[in-house]
Every structure is written in structure tokens, then in C-alpha cells.
Design a protein around this motif. Sequence first.
Motif, PDB file in Angstrom:
ATOM      1  N   ALA A 187       0.861  -1.193   0.000  1.00 30.53           N
ATOM      2  CA  ALA A 187       0.000   0.000   0.000  1.00 30.53           C
ATOM      3  C   ALA A 187       0.893   1.238   0.000  1.00 30.53           C
ATOM      4  CB  ALA A 187      -0.904   0.003   1.238  1.00 30.53           C
ATOM      5  N   PRO A 188       0.416   2.339  -0.576  1.00 33.68           N
ATOM      6  CA  PRO A 188       1.203   3.581  -0.514  1.00 33.68           C
ATOM      7  C   PRO A 188       1.481   3.946   0.943  1.00 33.68           C
ATOM      8  CG  PRO A 188      -0.716   3.840  -1.940  1.00 33.68           C
ATOM      9  CD  PRO A 188      -0.845   2.510  -1.269  1.00 33.68           C
ATOM     10  N   GLU A 189       2.573   4.682   1.170  1.00 36.38           N
ATOM     11  CA  GLU A 189       2.985   5.023   2.532  1.00 36.38           C
ATOM     12  C   GLU A 189       1.893   5.758   3.309  1.00 36.38           C
ATOM     13  OE1 GLU A 189       6.520   7.411   4.912  1.00 36.38           O
ATOM     14  OE2 GLU A 189       6.509   7.420   2.720  1.00 36.38           O
ATOM     15  N   PHE A 190       1.129   6.644   2.638  1.00 32.54           N
ATOM     16  CA  PHE A 190       0.118   7.432   3.339  1.00 32.54           C
ATOM     17  C   PHE A 190      -1.099   6.612   3.769  1.00 32.54           C
ATOM     18  CE2 PHE A 190      -0.636   8.081  -1.209  1.00 32.54           C
ATOM     19  CZ  PHE A 190      -1.968   7.720  -1.324  1.00 32.54           C
TER      20      PHE A 190
ATOM     21  N   ILE B  49     -12.060  -0.846   7.290  1.00 32.59           N
ATOM     22  CA  ILE B  49     -11.941   0.420   6.581  1.00 32.59           C
ATOM     23  C   ILE B  49     -10.478   0.830   6.435  1.00 32.59           C
ATOM     24  CG2 ILE B  49     -14.213   1.203   7.354  1.00 32.59           C
ATOM     25  CD1 ILE B  49     -12.750   3.123   9.255  1.00 32.59           C
ATOM     26  N   PRO B  50     -10.131   1.435   5.282  1.00 28.53           N
ATOM     27  CA  PRO B  50      -8.770   1.941   5.093  1.00 28.53           C
ATOM     28  C   PRO B  50      -8.559   3.206   5.923  1.00 28.53           C
ATOM     29  CG  PRO B  50     -10.131   2.485   3.192  1.00 28.53           C
ATOM     30  CD  PRO B  50     -10.976   1.643   4.106  1.00 28.53           C
ATOM     31  N   VAL B  51      -7.319   3.406   6.374  1.00 26.20           N
ATOM     32  CA  VAL B  51      -6.973   4.576   7.173  1.00 26.20           C
ATOM     33  C   VAL B  51      -5.830   5.315   6.482  1.00 26.20           C
ATOM     34  CG1 VAL B  51      -6.092   5.369   9.402  1.00 26.20           C
ATOM     35  CG2 VAL B  51      -7.700   3.460   9.315  1.00 26.20           C
ATOM     36  N   VAL B  52      -6.074   6.603   6.197  1.00 22.46           N
ATOM     37  CA  VAL B  52      -5.111   7.455   5.509  1.00 22.46           C
ATOM     38  C   VAL B  52      -4.500   8.419   6.521  1.00 22.46           C
ATOM     39  CG1 VAL B  52      -4.860   9.246   3.749  1.00 22.46           C
ATOM     40  CG2 VAL B  52      -6.457   7.355   3.385  1.00 22.46           C
ATOM     41  N   ASP B  53      -3.178   8.540   6.548  1.00 19.55           N
ATOM     42  CA  ASP B  53      -2.516   9.520   7.403  1.00 19.55           C
ATOM     43  C   ASP B  53      -2.333  10.790   6.586  1.00 19.55           C
ATOM     44  OD1 ASP B  53      -0.520  11.131   8.756  1.00 19.55           O
ATOM     45  OD2 ASP B  53      -0.213   9.385  10.050  1.00 19.55           O
ATOM     46  N   MET B  54      -3.069  11.837   6.941  1.00 19.91           N
ATOM     47  CA  MET B  54      -3.064  13.067   6.161  1.00 19.91           C
ATOM     48  C   MET B  54      -1.739  13.816   6.247  1.00 19.91           C
ATOM     49  SD  MET B  54      -5.837  12.786   4.683  1.00 19.91           S
ATOM     50  CE  MET B  54      -5.981  14.338   3.838  1.00 19.91           C
ATOM     51  N   ARG B  55      -0.998  13.644   7.338  1.00 21.11           N
ATOM     52  CA  ARG B  55       0.303  14.315   7.456  1.00 21.11           C
ATOM     53  C   ARG B  55       1.264  13.737   6.412  1.00 21.11           C
ATOM     54  NH1 ARG B  55       4.142  16.686  11.681  1.00 21.11           N
ATOM     55  NH2 ARG B  55       2.403  17.744  12.642  1.00 21.11           N
ATOM     56  N   ILE B  56       1.214  12.426   6.215  1.00 19.19           N
ATOM     57  CA  ILE B  56       2.053  11.787   5.200  1.00 19.19           C
ATOM     58  C   ILE B  56       1.542  12.154   3.806  1.00 19.19           C
ATOM     59  CG2 ILE B  56       2.827   9.585   4.243  1.00 19.19           C
ATOM     60  CD1 ILE B  56       2.624   8.462   7.147  1.00 19.19           C
ATOM     61  N   LYS B  57       0.229  12.114   3.617  1.00 16.41           N
ATOM     62  CA  LYS B  57      -0.371  12.430   2.318  1.00 16.41           C
ATOM     63  C   LYS B  57       0.010  13.826   1.853  1.00 16.41           C
ATOM     64  CE  LYS B  57      -3.098  12.435  -1.233  1.00 16.41           C
ATOM     65  NZ  LYS B  57      -2.390  12.160  -2.458  1.00 16.41           N
ATOM     66  N   PHE B  58      -0.036  14.807   2.752  1.00 13.54           N
ATOM     67  CA  PHE B  58       0.282  16.191   2.401  1.00 13.54           C
ATOM     68  C   PHE B  58       1.765  16.521   2.583  1.00 13.54           C
ATOM     69  CE2 PHE B  58      -4.302  17.736   3.371  1.00 13.54           C
ATOM     70  CZ  PHE B  58      -4.716  17.302   2.129  1.00 13.54           C
ATOM     71  N   GLN B  59       2.599  15.512   2.870  1.00 18.42           N
ATOM     72  CA  GLN B  59       4.051  15.668   3.028  1.00 18.42           C
ATOM     73  C   GLN B  59       4.397  16.754   4.047  1.00 18.42           C
ATOM     74  OE1 GLN B  59       5.454  16.259  -0.977  1.00 18.42           O
ATOM     75  NE2 GLN B  59       4.836  14.215  -1.603  1.00 18.42           N
TER      76      GLN B  59
ATOM     77  N   PHE C 150       1.295  21.051  -5.309  1.00 18.93           N
ATOM     78  CA  PHE C 150       0.121  20.750  -4.500  1.00 18.93           C
ATOM     79  C   PHE C 150      -1.094  20.750  -5.406  1.00 18.93           C
ATOM     80  CE2 PHE C 150      -3.440  21.723  -1.701  1.00 18.93           C
ATOM     81  CZ  PHE C 150      -3.233  20.797  -0.704  1.00 18.93           C
ATOM     82  N   ASP C 151      -1.945  19.753  -5.271  1.00 20.60           N
ATOM     83  CA  ASP C 151      -3.139  19.652  -6.099  1.00 20.60           C
ATOM     84  C   ASP C 151      -4.222  20.582  -5.553  1.00 20.60           C
ATOM     85  OD1 ASP C 151      -5.208  18.988  -7.742  1.00 20.60           O
ATOM     86  OD2 ASP C 151      -5.366  16.911  -7.077  1.00 20.60           O
ATOM     87  N   ALA C 152      -4.322  21.770  -6.138  1.00 22.74           N
ATOM     88  CA  ALA C 152      -5.304  22.762  -5.672  1.00 22.74           C
ATOM     89  C   ALA C 152      -6.732  22.306  -5.934  1.00 22.74           C
ATOM     90  CB  ALA C 152      -5.035  24.110  -6.339  1.00 22.74           C
TER      91      ALA C 152
ATOM     92  N   SER D  13     -11.315  10.603  -3.790  1.00 19.31           N
ATOM     93  CA  SER D  13     -11.551   9.948  -5.076  1.00 19.31           C
ATOM     94  C   SER D  13     -10.440  10.237  -6.084  1.00 19.31           C
ATOM     95  CB  SER D  13     -12.911  10.372  -5.652  1.00 19.31           C
ATOM     96  OG  SER D  13     -12.919  11.745  -5.956  1.00 19.31           O
ATOM     97  N   SER D  14      -9.388  10.955  -5.655  1.00 19.38           N
ATOM     98  CA  SER D  14      -8.287  11.264  -6.574  1.00 19.38           C
ATOM     99  C   SER D  14      -7.567   9.969  -6.976  1.00 19.38           C
ATOM    100  CB  SER D  14      -7.317  12.261  -5.941  1.00 19.38           C
ATOM    101  OG  SER D  14      -6.671  11.698  -4.828  1.00 19.38           O
ATOM    102  N   PRO D  15      -7.040   9.929  -8.200  1.00 17.00           N
ATOM    103  CA  PRO D  15      -6.411   8.699  -8.705  1.00 17.00           C
ATOM    104  C   PRO D  15      -5.289   8.170  -7.822  1.00 17.00           C
ATOM    105  CG  PRO D  15      -6.646  10.316 -10.477  1.00 17.00           C
ATOM    106  CD  PRO D  15      -7.029  11.003  -9.185  1.00 17.00           C
ATOM    107  N   ASP D  16      -4.475   9.051  -7.211  1.00 17.30           N
ATOM    108  CA  ASP D  16      -3.358   8.579  -6.389  1.00 17.30           C
ATOM    109  C   ASP D  16      -3.828   7.940  -5.086  1.00 17.30           C
ATOM    110  OD1 ASP D  16      -4.061  11.150  -5.416  1.00 17.30           O
ATOM    111  OD2 ASP D  16      -2.116  11.310  -4.412  1.00 17.30           O
ATOM    112  N   MET D  17      -5.026   8.296  -4.625  1.00 12.42           N
ATOM    113  CA  MET D  17      -5.558   7.683  -3.400  1.00 12.42           C
ATOM    114  C   MET D  17      -6.048   6.265  -3.695  1.00 12.42           C
ATOM    115  SD  MET D  17      -5.260   9.701  -0.806  1.00 12.42           S
ATOM    116  CE  MET D  17      -6.480  10.010   0.424  1.00 12.42           C
ATOM    117  N   GLY D  18      -6.769   6.108  -4.803  1.00 12.09           N
ATOM    118  CA  GLY D  18      -7.241   4.785  -5.177  1.00 12.09           C
ATOM    119  C   GLY D  18      -8.244   4.194  -4.195  1.00 12.09           C
ATOM    120  N   LEU D  19      -8.868   5.019  -3.369  1.00 11.57           N
ATOM    121  CA  LEU D  19      -9.780   4.497  -2.344  1.00 11.57           C
ATOM    122  C   LEU D  19     -11.223   4.436  -2.807  1.00 11.57           C
ATOM    123  CD1 LEU D  19      -8.398   6.316   0.805  1.00 11.57           C
ATOM    124  CD2 LEU D  19      -8.067   3.940   0.144  1.00 11.57           C
TER     125      LEU D  19
END
Length: 164
Positions: free
Chosen positions: A51-54, A66-76, A126-128, A152-158
Motif C-alpha cells: 500500500a502507498p505510505e500514506f 476500513i482503510p486509514v489514511v494519514d493526512m500528514r504523510i499524504k500532504f508531506q 500541491f493539487d489545488a 476519489s483522486s487517482p493517487d488515493m485509489g480508495l
Amino acid sequence: MSNPVQETSRLDAEGAREFLAFTLGDEEYGIDILKVQEIRGYEAVTRIASAPEFIKGVINLRGIIIPVVDMRIKFQLGTPVYDQFTVVIILNVGGRVVGMVVDSVSDVTTLTREQIRPAPEMGSSFDAQVLMGLGTIDERMLILIDIDRLMSSPDMGLLEKLAA
């Protein structure tokens, strides 16, 4: 492009919307309160290989995985620190339940249409497209996230691409 009729339906009679305010690092963000199912303390997740790091992993929420996304990692925004303030915001986005790890949750804030400013152009780093705008309350500023578009962004794939 968002549907103006749909946007208006989320506003109350005065044109106000409620946002759940949360922090990531030194910044405050906001998401539409109607997308929030619940807020839980951070607990260990089960990591998924490749899985991606985020994507921290998955949790069992009353029988639903349920999948869990770390927003700090996602937003670098640097290395996340998990402490007593770290929470998981459980979201219902596009009919799917997703967890979002944030540093802390502060409050629910009501913003009028006049308090929401367009997001500035940020360049390609950054994806505005995931920003709804900037909410201003006196000296406080909330970075408003379009959580549907982000999840729903392609990089999230969720999530499947949401209908426009």
C-alpha cells in the motif's frame, strides 16, 4: 466543476456551512461536517503490503474493515507523531467509509459564503483541485478540503471517481 444546485443545498438559509476543524502540523484545516461519521482516538492499524505510505493500513470498525489514511504523510508535512491528541476522523465519502488520521480536532466552525475565499494557485507541487477555499474567522484561517475530491483522486485509489 461543482454543481451550483448541489452546493446551494448544503448551505443553510443564511448561506452558512459547518466544517470540522482539525490540525496537521501548524496549520488548521476544515472538512464538511456532513461527511464526518465519528471521531475516534488513534489505535494501531493493520498494515497492508504494497500500500502507498500514506495509507497506514486498515481497522475493524464494528465489523467493517476500513482503510486509514494519514493526512500528514499524504500532504508531506513531516513525520507524524502519534500521541494522546491524535485522532481518526471516520468519514462517509461516496458511500464508502474511510478513516483519516490527523494531529488533533479542535471544533465545528460555521462559515458564511462571505467567509470562504478562493484558494490561491499553488503550482504543481500541491493539487489545488482538492481545496474548496480558505475560511477566515477574524485572525484564524482554515484550509478547506474537498474531501470527496481528495478521497476519489487517482493517487488515493480508495474510491471510484465520483459523479461530477
